[in-house]
Design a protein around this motif. Sequence first.
Motif, PDB file in Angstrom:
ATOM      1  N   GLU A   5      -7.580  -7.088  12.122  1.00  0.00           N
ATOM      2  CA  GLU A   5      -8.204  -7.989  13.084  1.00  0.00           C
ATOM      3  C   GLU A   5      -7.286  -9.153  13.480  1.00  0.00           C
ATOM      4  O   GLU A   5      -7.192  -9.513  14.645  1.00  0.00           O
ATOM      5  N   TRP A   6      -6.584  -9.742  12.525  1.00  0.00           N
ATOM      6  CA  TRP A   6      -5.686 -10.860  12.848  1.00  0.00           C
ATOM      7  C   TRP A   6      -4.563 -10.383  13.759  1.00  0.00           C
ATOM      8  O   TRP A   6      -4.131 -11.096  14.650  1.00  0.00           O
ATOM      9  N   PHE A   7      -4.115  -9.139  13.545  1.00  0.00           N
ATOM     10  CA  PHE A   7      -3.034  -8.608  14.373  1.00  0.00           C
ATOM     11  C   PHE A   7      -3.535  -8.385  15.800  1.00  0.00           C
ATOM     12  O   PHE A   7      -2.833  -8.697  16.763  1.00  0.00           O
ATOM     13  N   ALA A   8      -4.746  -7.858  15.933  1.00  0.00           N
ATOM     14  CA  ALA A   8      -5.336  -7.656  17.257  1.00  0.00           C
ATOM     15  C   ALA A   8      -5.500  -8.993  17.975  1.00  0.00           C
ATOM     16  O   ALA A   8      -5.245  -9.101  19.183  1.00  0.00           O
ATOM     17  N   GLN A   9      -5.900 -10.022  17.244  1.00  0.00           N
ATOM     18  CA  GLN A   9      -6.039 -11.347  17.847  1.00  0.00           C
ATOM     19  C   GLN A   9      -4.678 -11.911  18.253  1.00  0.00           C
ATOM     20  O   GLN A   9      -4.554 -12.542  19.303  1.00  0.00           O
ATOM     21  N   VAL A  42       7.352  -3.315  16.080  1.00  0.00           N
ATOM     22  CA  VAL A  42       8.176  -3.826  14.980  1.00  0.00           C
ATOM     23  C   VAL A  42       7.330  -4.752  14.101  1.00  0.00           C
ATOM     24  O   VAL A  42       7.341  -4.647  12.869  1.00  0.00           O
ATOM     25  N   ALA A  43       6.584  -5.642  14.739  1.00  0.00           N
ATOM     26  CA  ALA A  43       5.756  -6.596  14.000  1.00  0.00           C
ATOM     27  C   ALA A  43       4.683  -5.880  13.183  1.00  0.00           C
ATOM     28  O   ALA A  43       4.397  -6.264  12.050  1.00  0.00           O
ATOM     29  N   TYR A  44       4.103  -4.836  13.746  1.00  0.00           N
ATOM     30  CA  TYR A  44       3.067  -4.109  13.016  1.00  0.00           C
ATOM     31  C   TYR A  44       3.659  -3.444  11.779  1.00  0.00           C
ATOM     32  O   TYR A  44       3.042  -3.437  10.715  1.00  0.00           O
ATOM     33  N   GLY A  45       4.861  -2.928  11.925  1.00  0.00           N
ATOM     34  CA  GLY A  45       5.537  -2.329  10.774  1.00  0.00           C
ATOM     35  C   GLY A  45       5.886  -3.342   9.697  1.00  0.00           C
ATOM     36  O   GLY A  45       6.054  -2.994   8.527  1.00  0.00           O
ATOM     37  N   ARG A  46       5.996  -4.591  10.083  1.00  0.00           N
ATOM     38  CA  ARG A  46       6.333  -5.679   9.152  1.00  0.00           C
ATOM     39  C   ARG A  46       5.208  -6.703   9.094  1.00  0.00           C
ATOM     40  O   ARG A  46       5.454  -7.901   8.945  1.00  0.00           O
ATOM     41  N   ARG A  47       3.957  -6.235   9.211  1.00  0.00           N
ATOM     42  CA  ARG A  47       2.825  -7.161   9.319  1.00  0.00           C
ATOM     43  C   ARG A  47       2.687  -8.115   8.152  1.00  0.00           C
ATOM     44  O   ARG A  47       2.275  -9.241   8.341  1.00  0.00           O
ATOM     45  N   ALA A  48       3.076  -7.692   6.955  1.00  0.00           N
ATOM     46  CA  ALA A  48       2.973  -8.609   5.811  1.00  0.00           C
ATOM     47  C   ALA A  48       3.900  -9.804   6.019  1.00  0.00           C
ATOM     48  O   ALA A  48       3.519 -10.952   5.784  1.00  0.00           O
ATOM     49  N   ARG A  49       5.117  -9.542   6.504  1.00  0.00           N
ATOM     50  CA  ARG A  49       6.077 -10.622   6.762  1.00  0.00           C
ATOM     51  C   ARG A  49       5.600 -11.502   7.910  1.00  0.00           C
ATOM     52  O   ARG A  49       5.679 -12.725   7.848  1.00  0.00           O
ATOM     53  N   VAL A  50       5.071 -10.868   8.951  1.00  0.00           N
ATOM     54  CA  VAL A  50       4.585 -11.616  10.117  1.00  0.00           C
ATOM     55  C   VAL A  50       3.405 -12.496   9.717  1.00  0.00           C
ATOM     56  O   VAL A  50       3.309 -13.655  10.132  1.00  0.00           O
ATOM     57  N   ALA A  51       2.524 -11.969   8.887  1.00  0.00           N
ATOM     58  CA  ALA A  51       1.350 -12.729   8.440  1.00  0.00           C
ATOM     59  C   ALA A  51       1.762 -13.960   7.639  1.00  0.00           C
ATOM     60  O   ALA A  51       1.085 -14.985   7.693  1.00  0.00           O
TER      61      ALA A  51
END
Length: 162
Positions: A5-9, A42-51
């Motif tokens: 959900e945070w990624f979709a937002q 790219v961000a989705y693949g690294r979502r933990a880092r992006v978060a």
Amino acid sequence: MANGEWFAQLYQKSYRSLVLTAYALLRDMGEAEDVTQEAFAVAYGRRARVARAESPEAWLRTVVVNLSRRRWRRRATLDRIMRKEAEEPAPEVFGEHLDLHAAIRRLGDEYQAAVVLHYLADLPVDEVASILDIPVGTVKSRLSRARTALAAQLRTEEVQDA
């Protein structure tokens, strides 16, 4: 908040601004959209880092800028090899502000990027300076000169249309 959900937002909040950032560098709306989608992949693949990033949108913007620059260099090389100029974006992309966008495209590259990033992507001057890797004063100067040039162009077009 659910994991996705945070990624979709983030996507909903940032997509338009990131496309405009890529467009400022590439001057091709289709490529700008492709680069932005690639950055989100790219961000989705690294979502933990992006978060964990202080500003996920800034993290994404850095990826968009890097991908755009890489794509621009590739296109410039191919254009030199093929000895042809890159195509302008189709006018229908710009909708109701066709005259303004046409005037922006007639500005020099350095002015175009500053105008699109500051006025269309709504980025602060210091962030534009960071993206373009130039001093803040240079951004302000380019914006001032671009406004003057745009006003003259649009005034001339208004007189011609009358």
